[in-house]
Design a protein around this motif. Sequence first.
Motif, PDB file in Angstrom:
ATOM      1  N   MET A  48       0.904  -1.163   0.000  1.00  0.00           N
ATOM      2  CA  MET A  48       0.000   0.000   0.000  1.00  0.00           C
ATOM      3  C   MET A  48       0.936   1.204   0.000  1.00  0.00           C
ATOM      4  SD  MET A  48      -3.154  -0.996   2.602  1.00  0.00           S
ATOM      5  CE  MET A  48      -3.026   0.573   3.360  1.00  0.00           C
ATOM      6  N   GLY A  49       1.239   1.685  -1.189  1.00  0.00           N
ATOM      7  CA  GLY A  49       2.268   2.712  -1.299  1.00  0.00           C
ATOM      8  C   GLY A  49       3.597   2.084  -0.950  1.00  0.00           C
ATOM      9  N   THR A  50       4.225   2.581   0.101  1.00  0.00           N
ATOM     10  CA  THR A  50       5.503   2.007   0.537  1.00  0.00           C
ATOM     11  C   THR A  50       5.343   1.037   1.701  1.00  0.00           C
ATOM     12  OG1 THR A  50       5.874   3.862   2.046  1.00  0.00           O
ATOM     13  CG2 THR A  50       6.769   4.075  -0.186  1.00  0.00           C
ATOM     14  N   LYS A  51       4.123   0.908   2.200  1.00  0.00           N
ATOM     15  CA  LYS A  51       3.874   0.070   3.373  1.00  0.00           C
ATOM     16  C   LYS A  51       3.575  -1.370   2.951  1.00  0.00           C
ATOM     17  CE  LYS A  51       0.976  -0.200   7.467  1.00  0.00           C
ATOM     18  NZ  LYS A  51      -0.101   0.403   8.234  1.00  0.00           N
ATOM     19  N   SER A  52       4.208  -2.343   3.634  1.00  0.00           N
ATOM     20  CA  SER A  52       3.946  -3.761   3.408  1.00  0.00           C
ATOM     21  C   SER A  52       2.794  -4.210   4.294  1.00  0.00           C
ATOM     22  CB  SER A  52       5.184  -4.596   3.744  1.00  0.00           C
ATOM     23  OG  SER A  52       6.255  -4.275   2.894  1.00  0.00           O
ATOM     24  N   VAL A  53       1.855  -4.953   3.720  1.00  0.00           N
ATOM     25  CA  VAL A  53       0.710  -5.448   4.475  1.00  0.00           C
ATOM     26  C   VAL A  53       0.415  -6.900   4.117  1.00  0.00           C
ATOM     27  CG1 VAL A  53      -0.349  -3.157   4.733  1.00  0.00           C
ATOM     28  CG2 VAL A  53      -0.984  -4.607   2.803  1.00  0.00           C
ATOM     29  N   VAL A  54      -0.286  -7.560   5.021  1.00  0.00           N
ATOM     30  CA  VAL A  54      -0.757  -8.931   4.812  1.00  0.00           C
ATOM     31  C   VAL A  54      -2.257  -8.917   5.071  1.00  0.00           C
ATOM     32  CG1 VAL A  54      -0.533 -11.339   5.523  1.00  0.00           C
ATOM     33  CG2 VAL A  54       1.456  -9.823   5.647  1.00  0.00           C
ATOM     34  N   THR A  55      -3.025  -9.515   4.188  1.00  0.00           N
ATOM     35  CA  THR A  55      -4.476  -9.502   4.376  1.00  0.00           C
ATOM     36  C   THR A  55      -4.883 -10.422   5.521  1.00  0.00           C
ATOM     37  OG1 THR A  55      -4.909 -11.310   2.820  1.00  0.00           O
ATOM     38  CG2 THR A  55      -4.878  -9.055   1.905  1.00  0.00           C
ATOM     39  N   GLY A  56      -5.973 -10.041   6.167  1.00  0.00           N
ATOM     40  CA  GLY A  56      -6.528 -10.872   7.227  1.00  0.00           C
ATOM     41  C   GLY A  56      -6.899 -12.253   6.709  1.00  0.00           C
ATOM     42  N   GLU A  57      -7.426 -12.311   5.487  1.00  0.00           N
ATOM     43  CA  GLU A  57      -7.795 -13.594   4.881  1.00  0.00           C
ATOM     44  C   GLU A  57      -6.581 -14.498   4.733  1.00  0.00           C
ATOM     45  OE1 GLU A  57      -8.662 -10.646   3.519  1.00  0.00           O
ATOM     46  OE2 GLU A  57     -10.826 -10.653   3.220  1.00  0.00           O
ATOM     47  N   ASN A  58      -5.444 -13.924   4.327  1.00  0.00           N
ATOM     48  CA  ASN A  58      -4.226 -14.703   4.142  1.00  0.00           C
ATOM     49  C   ASN A  58      -3.744 -15.280   5.479  1.00  0.00           C
ATOM     50  OD1 ASN A  58      -0.988 -13.954   2.557  1.00  0.00           O
ATOM     51  ND2 ASN A  58      -1.919 -15.893   3.019  1.00  0.00           N
ATOM     52  N   ILE A  59      -3.771 -14.470   6.514  1.00  0.00           N
ATOM     53  CA  ILE A  59      -3.345 -14.933   7.839  1.00  0.00           C
ATOM     54  C   ILE A  59      -4.250 -16.061   8.318  1.00  0.00           C
ATOM     55  CG2 ILE A  59      -3.008 -14.263  10.255  1.00  0.00           C
ATOM     56  CD1 ILE A  59      -2.524 -11.357   9.124  1.00  0.00           C
ATOM     57  N   TYR A  60      -5.558 -15.877   8.158  1.00  0.00           N
ATOM     58  CA  TYR A  60      -6.526 -16.895   8.576  1.00  0.00           C
ATOM     59  C   TYR A  60      -6.307 -18.198   7.803  1.00  0.00           C
ATOM     60  CZ  TYR A  60     -11.053 -18.996   9.738  1.00  0.00           C
ATOM     61  OH  TYR A  60     -12.044 -19.833  10.173  1.00  0.00           O
ATOM     62  N   GLN A  61      -6.035 -18.082   6.510  1.00  0.00           N
ATOM     63  CA  GLN A  61      -5.802 -19.261   5.679  1.00  0.00           C
ATOM     64  C   GLN A  61      -4.589 -20.045   6.181  1.00  0.00           C
ATOM     65  OE1 GLN A  61      -4.699 -18.318   1.647  1.00  0.00           O
ATOM     66  NE2 GLN A  61      -5.128 -20.380   0.919  1.00  0.00           N
ATOM     67  N   VAL A  62      -3.521 -19.347   6.539  1.00  0.00           N
ATOM     68  CA  VAL A  62      -2.324 -20.016   7.061  1.00  0.00           C
ATOM     69  C   VAL A  62      -2.665 -20.755   8.351  1.00  0.00           C
ATOM     70  CG1 VAL A  62      -0.026 -19.638   8.069  1.00  0.00           C
ATOM     71  CG2 VAL A  62      -0.679 -18.465   5.956  1.00  0.00           C
ATOM     72  N   LEU A  63      -3.414 -20.119   9.232  1.00  0.00           N
ATOM     73  CA  LEU A  63      -3.803 -20.768  10.487  1.00  0.00           C
ATOM     74  C   LEU A  63      -4.644 -22.012  10.233  1.00  0.00           C
ATOM     75  CD1 LEU A  63      -4.706 -17.633  12.624  1.00  0.00           C
ATOM     76  CD2 LEU A  63      -2.768 -19.171  12.968  1.00  0.00           C
ATOM     77  N   ARG A  64      -5.566 -21.926   9.280  1.00  0.00           N
ATOM     78  CA  ARG A  64      -6.440 -23.070   8.971  1.00  0.00           C
ATOM     79  C   ARG A  64      -5.674 -24.242   8.360  1.00  0.00           C
ATOM     80  NH1 ARG A  64     -11.262 -24.032  10.532  1.00  0.00           N
ATOM     81  NH2 ARG A  64     -11.851 -24.798   8.515  1.00  0.00           N
ATOM     82  N   GLU A  65      -4.560 -23.949   7.695  1.00  0.00           N
ATOM     83  CA  GLU A  65      -3.785 -24.999   7.028  1.00  0.00           C
ATOM     84  C   GLU A  65      -2.737 -25.653   7.933  1.00  0.00           C
ATOM     85  OE1 GLU A  65      -2.245 -23.168   3.502  1.00  0.00           O
ATOM     86  OE2 GLU A  65      -4.198 -23.135   2.520  1.00  0.00           O
ATOM     87  N   LEU A  66      -2.596 -25.153   9.155  1.00  0.00           N
ATOM     88  CA  LEU A  66      -1.642 -25.761  10.071  1.00  0.00           C
ATOM     89  C   LEU A  66      -2.071 -27.204  10.372  1.00  0.00           C
ATOM     90  CD1 LEU A  66      -1.093 -22.895  12.665  1.00  0.00           C
ATOM     91  CD2 LEU A  66       0.548 -23.722  10.947  1.00  0.00           C
ATOM     92  N   PRO A  67      -1.107 -28.117  10.465  1.00  0.00           N
ATOM     93  CA  PRO A  67      -1.479 -29.504  10.781  1.00  0.00           C
ATOM     94  C   PRO A  67      -1.958 -29.625  12.218  1.00  0.00           C
ATOM     95  CG  PRO A  67       0.896 -29.260  10.728  1.00  0.00           C
ATOM     96  CD  PRO A  67       0.315 -27.951  10.284  1.00  0.00           C
ATOM     97  N   GLU A  68      -2.802 -30.603  12.456  1.00  0.00           N
ATOM     98  CA  GLU A  68      -3.253 -30.866  13.825  1.00  0.00           C
ATOM     99  C   GLU A  68      -2.118 -31.453  14.628  1.00  0.00           C
ATOM    100  OE1 GLU A  68      -6.828 -33.080  14.337  1.00  0.00           O
ATOM    101  OE2 GLU A  68      -7.869 -31.991  12.753  1.00  0.00           O
ATOM    102  N   ALA A  69      -2.107 -31.152  15.911  1.00  0.00           N
ATOM    103  CA  ALA A  69      -1.092 -31.693  16.804  1.00  0.00           C
ATOM    104  C   ALA A  69      -1.355 -33.173  17.052  1.00  0.00           C
ATOM    105  CB  ALA A  69      -1.099 -30.938  18.134  1.00  0.00           C
ATOM    106  N   ASP A  70      -0.309 -33.915  17.296  1.00  0.00           N
ATOM    107  CA  ASP A  70      -0.423 -35.329  17.637  1.00  0.00           C
ATOM    108  C   ASP A  70      -1.131 -35.445  18.985  1.00  0.00           C
ATOM    109  OD1 ASP A  70      -0.168 -38.043  17.902  1.00  0.00           O
ATOM    110  OD2 ASP A  70       1.995 -38.012  18.221  1.00  0.00           O
TER     111      ASP A  70
END
Length: 73
Positions: A48-70
């Motif tokens: 966004m101009g010179t600022k780096s950002v990460v979308t909320g959707e992207n962060i949520y997607q990464v969390l959802r794709e984490l493997p379940e713990a043993d």
Amino acid sequence: MDDGFERWVKAYGVTPANSPKRACELLGCGHDYFYKLVKLGKITIRKMGTKSVVTGENIYQVLRELPEADRAA
């Protein structure tokens, strides 16, 4: 996105565009691991101009794709 996403956004105050620092806080990871996720293509940094950002959707997607713990104790 699903209803879980909406609840997560409200519970953690996630914005549409989050700084890399805030993304690390939401993911519970450090700077090095965050940029490892970027290198692996799991996190997309947007500009966004010179600022780096990460979308909320992207962060949520990464969390959802984490493997379940043993569950074996």
